[in-house]
Design an enzyme around this catalytic site. Structure first.
Site, mmCIF file in Angstrom:
data_model
loop_
_atom_site.group_PDB
_atom_site.id
_atom_site.type_symbol
_atom_site.label_atom_id
_atom_site.label_comp_id
_atom_site.label_asym_id
_atom_site.label_seq_id
_atom_site.Cartn_x
_atom_site.Cartn_y
_atom_site.Cartn_z
ATOM 1 N N GLU A 1 -11.232 -10.921 -4.646
ATOM 2 C CA GLU A 1 -9.585 -10.761 -4.401
ATOM 3 C C GLU A 1 -9.107 -11.765 -3.474
ATOM 4 O OE1 GLU A 1 -8.814 -7.101 -2.214
ATOM 5 O OE2 GLU A 1 -10.562 -7.004 -1.170
ATOM 6 N N HIS B 1 0.770 -1.372 0.114
ATOM 7 C CA HIS B 1 0.104 0.042 0.092
ATOM 8 C C HIS B 1 0.897 1.167 0.176
ATOM 9 C CE1 HIS B 1 -3.328 -2.902 0.814
ATOM 10 N NE2 HIS B 1 -3.954 -1.993 0.161
ATOM 11 N N CYS C 1 -9.859 -3.281 -10.508
ATOM 12 C CA CYS C 1 -9.368 -2.207 -9.714
ATOM 13 C C CYS C 1 -7.916 -2.465 -9.061
ATOM 14 C CB CYS C 1 -10.375 -1.627 -8.882
ATOM 15 S SG CYS C 1 -10.607 -2.719 -7.431
ATOM 16 N N ASP D 1 -4.660 -8.175 -4.167
ATOM 17 C CA ASP D 1 -4.884 -9.234 -3.241
ATOM 18 C C ASP D 1 -4.809 -10.709 -3.879
ATOM 19 O OD1 ASP D 1 -4.213 -8.231 -0.751
ATOM 20 O OD2 ASP D 1 -6.073 -6.980 -1.067
HETATM 21 C C1 PEP Z 1 -6.449 -5.369 -4.757
HETATM 22 O O1 PEP Z 1 -6.621 -5.782 -3.667
HETATM 23 O O2 PEP Z 1 -6.367 -5.263 -5.920
HETATM 24 C C2 PEP Z 1 -7.407 -3.760 -4.263
HETATM 25 C C3 PEP Z 1 -7.587 -3.064 -5.222
HETATM 26 O O3 PEP Z 1 -7.423 -3.458 -2.974
HETATM 27 P P1 PEP Z 1 -6.137 -2.958 -2.262
HETATM 28 O O4 PEP Z 1 -4.821 -2.589 -2.962
HETATM 29 O O5 PEP Z 1 -6.448 -1.849 -1.442
HETATM 30 O O6 PEP Z 1 -6.051 -4.196 -1.210
HETATM 31 MG MG MG Z 2 -7.290 -5.650 -1.748
#
Ligand code: PEP
Ligand code: MG
Length: 602
Positions: free
Chosen positions: A464, A216, A535, A488
């Site tokens: 995910e 992140h 996403c 994920d």
């Molecule tokens: C993902 O897991 O691809 C996602 C978009 O959520 P995050 O990256 O915030 O876990």
């Molecule tokens: Mg995620």
């Protein structure tokens, strides 16, 4: 002497500037820039803390003096004396003052920076006794930091921009006074909350020792659209404050103390990148339609309501992922309440809706835990050995229904101001889906009872976890749309911690298992006429644009800074030719080997 450190490229481009080291300390320290008029207050905070610690040490010294030799080892008195000396040492006090006055660092940041400078001097000492004094210095600084806790100023939004002189613009950047130079951030690790803070500042690039490509911290860096390298292992040990550094965000290389020839080379690359950006910016108002007339929605991923400004500028047709957890993070440093209440959240979601000027906004409910701790506290610190497999995202929300209901009410109220899609992260079980839906109903009923205005939302689930991708029928029974979180999905399919640089080479978005789960999710949604988007970071990676189009995807959500490059790929693609090719890629043993844009256009 010039040397290079290698890491993982996470955000493209070249940055050249002076190093600002952010040192991790055992105490969670806020890093922010103060306003020039706050300099005296910050110096005063250090002075007050120093006086309090001096008094504390004096009291300890007095009580040690009263003890007999059996109660207190005789070294203790000497040690306390050393601590008093270190506390008053001009190198420490003068250095801290320097970072506050010259760099406008907040007091805690100035202290930890100066600690690092002195600690390195201790490390280089021949004398073992003196070398060991480093630990004493660390203890003294920790005492000071403890004293200063709770007296922090409210975060200043931006540091003063240093003006470059016009005549310097074509000159060797290292020839300028350090005060005029761009700054690049070098840290062992930065929490996503820290990154969010730095998002409001002027750093031209950043490097961390740890982290994976889709950690992140890296994701926030990418959203800042500045060159960044993570997983550079010992960069924060090798680089010193104020060193000249080149960050090559394309190659994942950090060059320290570059020679004039290397500088000229990277200066050239920088100008090429600027030209390419200029070319791409012409696509801003062009609709994203493929050569065979397929319309593609390019949406934005955001962390804060204010990010909608960049989303609109980049031509996004909506927000595909508002990571709402960022409203909950880094609050301690800003001296805000531990969690945002319903009104604060409602205002934030409403701002995002208004910022998108009538385009839809997908708000994902809170996804904290794992590498997104609240207020910098790592879940690992709390004794959880596998935080990525622990109490995260919807599991966290269901474990704290009062907090979850507060968020749901705020989102439903904001939906009265525009189109909101409500997205739930990390679901795997039918029972979790049912619990979530009944809490959404409950939140609606609470608002009705209160007579509060609220709106309708489309309901979506993130796919995910492989278990979710393998039970799509259940998900499609309950939800209006699905959004594939590839970050994920890759982590959980391949059992690779996305934040761990030591296994980053195995984090493979093109692994056949990952591609199959993504392709089947897209296909099943299309069969059932339900909306589907991606996403995760894969959506903003031009290497995957044609493959995802070939799988049938027509909705991509990514950082605003990636939209134009992906749009360029969309404009050049012919989906009628891509379907068969995508099938071949899916069947390949090593899809990465055949996954080049050139192969797709053959
Ligand atoms: C993902 O897991 O691809 C996602 C978009 O959520 P995050 O990256 O915030 O876990
Ligand atoms: Mg995620």
């Amino acid at each position: 002497m010039t040397f290079a450190v290698h890491g993982l490229p996470v955000a493209r481009g070249i940055a050249i500037g002076r190093a600002v080291l952010v040192v991790s300390s055992r105490i969670d320290v806020a890093h922010y820039f103060i306003k020039p008029e706050e300099v005296e207050t910050e110096i005063d905070r250090v002075r007050t803390a120093r006086n309090a610690v001096a008094e504390e040490l004096q009291k300890l010294q007095a009580s040690v003096a009263l003890m007999g030799p059996n109660d207190a080892p005789h070294e203790l008195a000497a040690l306390l004396e050393v601590h008093q000396m270190l506390l008053q040492d001009e190198v420490l006090t003068g250095g801290v003052k320097h970072w506050i006055v010259e760099r406008l660092y907040n007091a805690e940041w100035a202290l930890t920076t100066q600690l690092e400078v002195i600690a390195r001097q201790f490390d280089e000492m021949e004398d073992e006794y003196l070398r060991e004094r480093k630990a004493d210095l660390e203890q003294v600084v920790e005492r000071l930091l403890h004293r200063m806790k709770g007296t922090a100023a409210v975060l200043a939004p931006t540091p003063p921009r240093r003006k470059r002189r016009a005549e310097d613009d074509d000159a060797d950047p290292t020839a300028n006074d350090a005060i005029d130079a761009p700054l690049v951030l070098i840290a062992h690790d930065l929490s996503p909350a820290d990154m969010l803070q730095f998002k409001k500042s002027v750093f031209a690039g950043f490097v961390t020792d740890v982290g994976g490509r889709t950690s992140h911290t890296a994701i926030v860096a990418r959203s800042m659209d500045i060159p960044a390298v993570v997983g550079a292992r010992s960069a924060s040990q090798l680089v010193r404050q104020d060193d000249w550094v080149i960050i090559d965000g394309d190659g994942g290389v950090v060059i320290v103390d570059p020679s004039p020839i290397i500088l000229a080379e990277y200066g050239f690359k920088q100008r090429q990148n600027d030209l390419e950006r200029g070319r791409l910016s012409r696509l801003r108002h062009k609709p994203a339609v493929t050569l065979d007339g397929q319309r593609v929605d390019l949406l934005a991923n955001i962390e804060m309501p204010e990010d909608t400004i960049n989303a609109v500028k980049a031509g996004a047709v909506g927000v595909g992922l508002f990571r709402s957890e960022f409203l909950f993070m880094g609050r301690e440093a800003q001296r805000l309440t531990r969690l945002p209440d319903e009104e604060e959240q409602y205002q934030a979601y409403k701002r995002a809706v208004e910022g998108m000027q009538g385009m839809p906004v997908t708000v994902r409910t809170i996804d904290v835990g794992a590498d997104k701790p609240l207020d910098g506290r790592s879940v690992r610190d709390d004794g959880h050995l596998n935080p990525a497999l622990g109490l995260r995202a919807i599991r966290w929300s269901l474990a704290d229904p009062a907090m979850f209901l507060t968020q749901l009410r705020a989102i439903l109220r904001a939906a009265a101001h525009g189109e909101i899609h409500l997205l739930i992260p990390m679901l795997a079980h039918a029972s979790e889906i049912r619990q979530t839906l009944s809490l959404i109903d409950f939140a609606r009923a609470e608002l009705d009872n209160r007579g509060a205005v609220h709106g309708n939302v489309k309901l979506g689930a993130m796919i995910e976890i492989p278990a979710a991708a393998l039970t799509l029928k259940t998900f499609l029974k309950y939800f209006d749309f699905l959004s594939i979180g590839t970050n994920d999905l890759i982590q959980y399919t391949l059992a690779i911690d996305r934040a761990d640089e030591s296994v980053a080479h195995l984090y493979d978005p093109a692994h056949p298992a990952v591609l199959r789960l993504v392709a089947e999710t897209i296909a099943e949604c299309r069969r059932q006429g339900k909306g589907v988007s991606v996403c995760g970071e894969m959506a903003g990676d031009v290497m995957f644009t044609r493959l995802l189009l070939g799988m049938g995807l027509r909705s991509f959500s990514m950082h605003p800074s990636q939209i134009l490059a992906v749009k360029q790929e969309v404009l050049r693609a012919d989906t009628s030719k891509l379907e068969a090719w995508a099938q071949e890629v899916l069947e390949a043993e090593e899809p990465a080997a055949v996954l080049t844009p050139a192969a797709a256009s053959q």
